[in-house]
Design an enzyme around this catalytic site. Structure first.
Site, PDB file in Angstrom:
ATOM      1  N   HIS A   1      -1.301   1.594 -12.937  1.00 45.90           N
ATOM      2  CA  HIS A   1      -1.763   0.780 -13.900  1.00 45.90           C
ATOM      3  C   HIS A   1      -0.687   0.501 -14.820  1.00 45.90           C
ATOM      4  O   HIS A   1       0.197   1.199 -15.156  1.00 45.90           O
ATOM      5  CB  HIS A   1      -2.753   1.294 -14.548  1.00 45.90           C
ATOM      6  CG  HIS A   1      -4.060   1.848 -13.591  1.00 45.90           C
ATOM      7  ND1 HIS A   1      -4.975   0.777 -12.954  1.00 45.90           N
ATOM      8  CD2 HIS A   1      -4.346   2.765 -13.117  1.00 45.90           C
ATOM      9  CE1 HIS A   1      -5.669   1.248 -12.273  1.00 45.90           C
ATOM     10  NE2 HIS A   1      -5.560   2.510 -12.329  1.00 45.90           N
ATOM     11  N   ALA A   2      -0.813  -0.801 -15.347  1.00 46.34           N
ATOM     12  CA  ALA A   2       0.153  -1.188 -16.584  1.00 46.34           C
ATOM     13  C   ALA A   2       1.669  -0.865 -16.165  1.00 46.34           C
ATOM     14  O   ALA A   2       2.187  -1.331 -15.553  1.00 46.34           O
ATOM     15  CB  ALA A   2      -0.325  -0.653 -17.823  1.00 46.34           C
TER      16      ALA A   2
END
Length: 90
Positions: free
Chosen positions: A15-16
């Site tokens: 994620h991210a």
């Protein structure tokens, strides 16, 4: 075709920030690399949206694959990166 299965090392999964670092490294490779869950269709490792859409969590097994000259080296580099905790302070 070279492929390798590796567990996601980042505590927050892909994620991210971890996904962004992974995609940047995949973009630098001389061959097209795919990433996916075992038994599912792989996605282009150079696409941030596709990598994020996998929803990979910490410890999930992911399959990296590539074909062509430099594929083995690309897979090894990306597998090493994916196994690290990319959320940890450098």
């Amino acid at each position: 075709m070279h492929q390798r299965t590796v567990a996601v090392g980042s505590r927050s999964g892909l994620h991210a920030r971890p996904a962004s670092l992974f995609v940047q490294a995949a973009t630098r490779q001389p061959v097209r690399v795919t990433i996916g869950r075992d038994g599912q269709s792989p996605v282009d490792a150079r696409s941030l949206l596709s990598v994020l859409a996998l929803g990979a969590q910490h410890g999930d097994s992911m399959v990296l694959a590539a074909d062509g000259e430099g594929a083995e080296t690309a897979i090894e580099e990306l597998a090493t990166l994916l196994a690290r905790d990319l959320d940890a302070t450098p």
